[in-house]
Design a protein around this motif. Structure first.
Motif, PDB file in Angstrom:
ATOM      1  N   PRO A  79      10.395  -2.492  -4.109  1.00  0.00           N
ATOM      2  CA  PRO A  79      10.832  -2.896  -5.452  1.00  0.00           C
ATOM      3  C   PRO A  79      12.316  -2.612  -5.670  1.00  0.00           C
ATOM      4  CG  PRO A  79       8.803  -1.617  -5.566  1.00  0.00           C
ATOM      5  CD  PRO A  79       9.297  -1.499  -4.167  1.00  0.00           C
ATOM      6  N   ARG A  80      13.014  -3.590  -6.225  1.00  0.00           N
ATOM      7  CA  ARG A  80      14.441  -3.426  -6.509  1.00  0.00           C
ATOM      8  C   ARG A  80      14.619  -2.742  -7.872  1.00  0.00           C
ATOM      9  NH1 ARG A  80      17.082  -7.283  -3.199  1.00  0.00           N
ATOM     10  NH2 ARG A  80      15.782  -7.441  -1.316  1.00  0.00           N
ATOM     11  N   PRO A  81      15.396  -1.669  -7.928  1.00  0.00           N
ATOM     12  CA  PRO A  81      15.595  -0.996  -9.227  1.00  0.00           C
ATOM     13  C   PRO A  81      16.190  -1.916 -10.287  1.00  0.00           C
ATOM     14  CG  PRO A  81      16.392   0.379  -7.414  1.00  0.00           C
ATOM     15  CD  PRO A  81      16.074  -0.964  -6.829  1.00  0.00           C
ATOM     16  N   ALA A  82      17.029  -2.872  -9.855  1.00  0.00           N
ATOM     17  CA  ALA A  82      17.721  -3.722 -10.830  1.00  0.00           C
ATOM     18  C   ALA A  82      16.876  -4.893 -11.309  1.00  0.00           C
ATOM     19  CB  ALA A  82      19.028  -4.245 -10.232  1.00  0.00           C
ATOM     20  N   THR A  83      16.000  -5.417 -10.440  1.00  0.00           N
ATOM     21  CA  THR A  83      15.270  -6.645 -10.800  1.00  0.00           C
ATOM     22  C   THR A  83      13.786  -6.605 -10.435  1.00  0.00           C
ATOM     23  OG1 THR A  83      15.926  -7.603  -8.678  1.00  0.00           O
ATOM     24  CG2 THR A  83      17.316  -8.119 -10.592  1.00  0.00           C
ATOM     25  N   LEU A  84      13.315  -5.562  -9.779  1.00  0.00           N
ATOM     26  CA  LEU A  84      11.947  -5.437  -9.272  1.00  0.00           C
ATOM     27  C   LEU A  84      11.705  -6.409  -8.116  1.00  0.00           C
ATOM     28  CD1 LEU A  84       9.121  -4.076  -9.516  1.00  0.00           C
ATOM     29  CD2 LEU A  84       8.463  -5.965 -11.010  1.00  0.00           C
ATOM     30  N   LEU A  85      12.027  -7.700  -8.322  1.00  0.00           N
ATOM     31  CA  LEU A  85      11.801  -8.734  -7.307  1.00  0.00           C
ATOM     32  C   LEU A  85      13.048  -8.911  -6.426  1.00  0.00           C
ATOM     33  CD1 LEU A  85      10.229 -11.443  -9.648  1.00  0.00           C
ATOM     34  CD2 LEU A  85       9.039  -9.624  -8.431  1.00  0.00           C
ATOM     35  N   GLY A  86      12.823  -9.461  -5.237  1.00  0.00           N
ATOM     36  CA  GLY A  86      13.931  -9.752  -4.338  1.00  0.00           C
ATOM     37  C   GLY A  86      14.678 -11.015  -4.740  1.00  0.00           C
ATOM     38  N   THR A  87      15.856 -11.203  -4.148  1.00  0.00           N
ATOM     39  CA  THR A  87      16.715 -12.343  -4.504  1.00  0.00           C
ATOM     40  C   THR A  87      16.031 -13.680  -4.226  1.00  0.00           C
ATOM     41  OG1 THR A  87      18.620 -10.991  -3.886  1.00  0.00           O
ATOM     42  CG2 THR A  87      18.999 -13.346  -4.170  1.00  0.00           C
ATOM     43  N   GLY A  88      15.377 -13.788  -3.056  1.00  0.00           N
ATOM     44  CA  GLY A  88      14.723 -15.049  -2.702  1.00  0.00           C
ATOM     45  C   GLY A  88      13.636 -15.427  -3.687  1.00  0.00           C
ATOM     46  N   ILE A 132       5.374  -7.363  -2.925  1.00  0.00           N
ATOM     47  CA  ILE A 132       6.654  -6.650  -2.961  1.00  0.00           C
ATOM     48  C   ILE A 132       6.595  -5.474  -1.993  1.00  0.00           C
ATOM     49  CG2 ILE A 132       8.269  -5.340  -4.395  1.00  0.00           C
ATOM     50  CD1 ILE A 132       7.336  -6.907  -6.784  1.00  0.00           C
ATOM     51  N   ASN A 133       7.447  -5.500  -0.978  1.00  0.00           N
ATOM     52  CA  ASN A 133       7.516  -4.389  -0.029  1.00  0.00           C
ATOM     53  C   ASN A 133       8.369  -3.248  -0.565  1.00  0.00           C
ATOM     54  OD1 ASN A 133       5.964  -5.582   2.106  1.00  0.00           O
ATOM     55  ND2 ASN A 133       7.695  -6.931   2.534  1.00  0.00           N
ATOM     56  N   GLN A 164       0.807  -1.216   0.000  1.00  0.00           N
ATOM     57  CA  GLN A 164       0.000   0.000   0.000  1.00  0.00           C
ATOM     58  C   GLN A 164       0.843   1.270   0.000  1.00  0.00           C
ATOM     59  OE1 GLN A 164      -3.452   0.034   0.075  1.00  0.00           O
ATOM     60  NE2 GLN A 164      -3.504   2.250  -0.023  1.00  0.00           N
ATOM     61  N   ALA A 165       1.845   1.328   0.862  1.00  0.00           N
ATOM     62  CA  ALA A 165       2.613   2.570   0.985  1.00  0.00           C
ATOM     63  C   ALA A 165       3.333   2.904  -0.313  1.00  0.00           C
ATOM     64  CB  ALA A 165       3.619   2.449   2.125  1.00  0.00           C
ATOM     65  N   ARG A 166       3.990   1.884  -0.868  1.00  0.00           N
ATOM     66  CA  ARG A 166       4.728   2.115  -2.108  1.00  0.00           C
ATOM     67  C   ARG A 166       3.776   2.432  -3.253  1.00  0.00           C
ATOM     68  NH1 ARG A 166       9.634   3.475  -4.407  1.00  0.00           N
ATOM     69  NH2 ARG A 166       9.583   2.787  -6.568  1.00  0.00           N
ATOM     70  N   ALA A 167       2.663   1.713  -3.317  1.00  0.00           N
ATOM     71  CA  ALA A 167       1.697   1.940  -4.396  1.00  0.00           C
ATOM     72  C   ALA A 167       1.140   3.348  -4.321  1.00  0.00           C
ATOM     73  CB  ALA A 167       0.572   0.915  -4.315  1.00  0.00           C
ATOM     74  N   ALA A 168       0.878   3.842  -3.105  1.00  0.00           N
ATOM     75  CA  ALA A 168       0.334   5.183  -2.948  1.00  0.00           C
ATOM     76  C   ALA A 168       1.333   6.229  -3.440  1.00  0.00           C
ATOM     77  CB  ALA A 168      -0.015   5.436  -1.484  1.00  0.00           C
ATOM     78  N   ARG A 169       2.639   6.005  -3.153  1.00  0.00           N
ATOM     79  CA  ARG A 169       3.643   6.966  -3.591  1.00  0.00           C
ATOM     80  C   ARG A 169       3.802   6.962  -5.104  1.00  0.00           C
ATOM     81  NH1 ARG A 169       6.622   4.864   0.815  1.00  0.00           N
ATOM     82  NH2 ARG A 169       7.960   3.651  -0.595  1.00  0.00           N
TER      83      ARG A 169
END
Length: 444
Positions: free
Chosen positions: A60-69, A57-58, A12-17
């Protein structure tokens, strides 16, 4: 090809921003609905979807969007199902797309790329092909880095000293831009041709009724039901791409033109909205817009909001839309009996709503009567007698007026009881030679 579908859900927080920048898919749409829609898009181009997953996604990674795991988890899925394609239902930057392809050793396409693939397969007319190719080239323009590993190579310059020349990617980008310019010029000609067709239709002013709606809402099935046309109508997303126009008669005899347009979808790529503007302008020209909704889809409220947002982008505001838009609640045959009866009852008491089933034909007669009522305006009843020299007006009258009675007289004249609008009554007067003739400019 086997494919894995991934639906990233930003918190929610990231989506709102990011909502202001329109970079995140609306969180009002349930993730499960987004997953089903993404699978449907993949099936529309005959992909074999072996797995689909929702990924929260809490950050988002600029390089891959998704986390390593999560990247490692999806890599294991690709190995397990022997899949070679990953569909990410979210916009990806060129860098993210390249990095994910390296991590997974598989082809990766985002939502925009997938929709472009579908449109590329569906386009059948010259106009549709040009529009899709232009959108695809604009999309690829920033992604050339994906295709080349020899970017350090340079071509020699044409000057006497040679010079550094241009890199391979610069040459490719230049050729791409030249192709885009050529396509834009060709599309300009298409737009002019379409404008000429509209101008010709205005000279024979049949009202235009346009069907719009979310993809797979049943527009083409309803189009076929009303007109008897053979437009492709299948239970898949974007079965129809190129616009189709057909002439038809309303119950009271008036002739109108019905237009079936491309289906809308949430987060429709900007390139496509721009490229297909010439096609979507058919909607702007319409006297009446039928907004077809799939009432059997639990997500139909969000779909309706997406359609209205795109209509707003095209220039059809809420105030104007209330007068020109008639909602058609389709696929009521798929509802349970109690839900069916409740929807039919609700539609009967609501303004601007007709409940129908394009498959069974339920409610279509009421829809036709409502279209006729909307387009009739205030009708004037009159009796006219056509002299022999004016009998050529008979086809025009049958196309533009409601003929209640006809009497062929012994002297060759024809007497008609007709109902027609004020505008058409004035046009009839002019054609009969009794009304004002168009003014001609005086040339010095």
């Amino acid at each position: 090809m086997r494919a894995v579908v991934v639906v990233p859900v930003l918190k929610q927080a990231r989506a709102a921003r990011s909502a202001q920048a329109d970079s995140a898919i609306s969180i009002s749409r349930p993730p499960e609905s987004r997953l089903e829609e993404a699978k449907g898009l993949a099936l529309a181009i005959d992909l074999d979807v072996v797995n689909g997953s929702i990924v929260p996604i809490n950050d988002p990674r600029p390089a891959t969007l998704l986390g390593t795991g999560k990247i490692e988890e999806i890599l294991a899925l690709l190995d397990e199902f022997n899949a070679g394609l990953v569909i990410v239902d979210h916009p990806l930057t060129p860098v993210q797309q390249r990095n994910l392809e390296k991590a997974w050793n598989a082809k990766v396409i985002d939502r925009t790329g997938l929709i472009l693939e579908i449109f590329g397969r569906r386009a059948s007319t010259k106009e549709g092909t040009l529009q899709v190719e232009l959108a695809h080239l604009n999309y690829q323009k920033g992604r050339l880095v994906r295709s080349w590993t020899h970017l350090e190579r340079q071509r020699g310059g044409a000057g006497f000293m040679g010079g550094p020349g241009e890199t391979q990617i610069e040459a490719d980008r230049r050729m791409l831009q030249e192709r885009i310019i050529r396509l834009e010029r060709e599309l300009e000609q298409v737009v002019r041709t379409r404008q000429l067709h509209r101008a010709k239709r205005k000279k024979v002013p049949h009202p235009i009724v346009a069907l719009v709606g979310y993809t797979n809402a049943g527009k083409s099935t309803l189009f076929n039901r009303i007109t008897g046309a053979g437009v492709l109508a299948e239970d898949m997303l974007f079965a129809t791409l190129d616009p189709t126009l057909r002439r038809m008669k309303l119950p009271h005899g008036r002739t109108v033109i019905l237009s079936d347009t491309v289906g809308f979808i949430s987060d429709l790529p900007t390139h496509l909205v721009a490229a297909f503007r010439a096609t979507l302008e058919e909607v702007l020209e319409a006297d009446l817009i039928l907004h077809v909704r799939d009432l059997s889809d639990d997500d139909n409220q969000a779909q309706s909001a997406d359609v209205m947002r795109i209509l707003g982008d095209l220039g059809i505001g809420e105030a104007e839309g209330a007068e020109r838009i008639l909602e058609v609640w389709n696929k009521i045959d798929r509802l349970e009996p109690e839900a069916h009866d409740a929807i039919v009852q609700k539609a009967s008491t609501a303004e601007n709503v007709i409940a129908v089933s394009a498959i069974t034909g339920e409610g279509v007669d009421r829809l036709m009567d409502e279209i006729s009522r909307r387009l009739s305006g205030v009708l004037t009843e009159t009796t006219i007698t056509l002299p022999v020299e004016k009998l050529a007006l008979l086809p025009w009258l049958y196309n533009h007026a409601i003929v209640d009675n006809r009497e062929d007289n012994e002297d060759g004249t024809v007497t008609l009881d007709v109902r027609l609008t004020e505008t058409e009554a004035a046009e009839l007067e002019r054609r009969m030679g009794n009304g004002p003739k168009p003014q001609r400019e005086d040339w010095e």
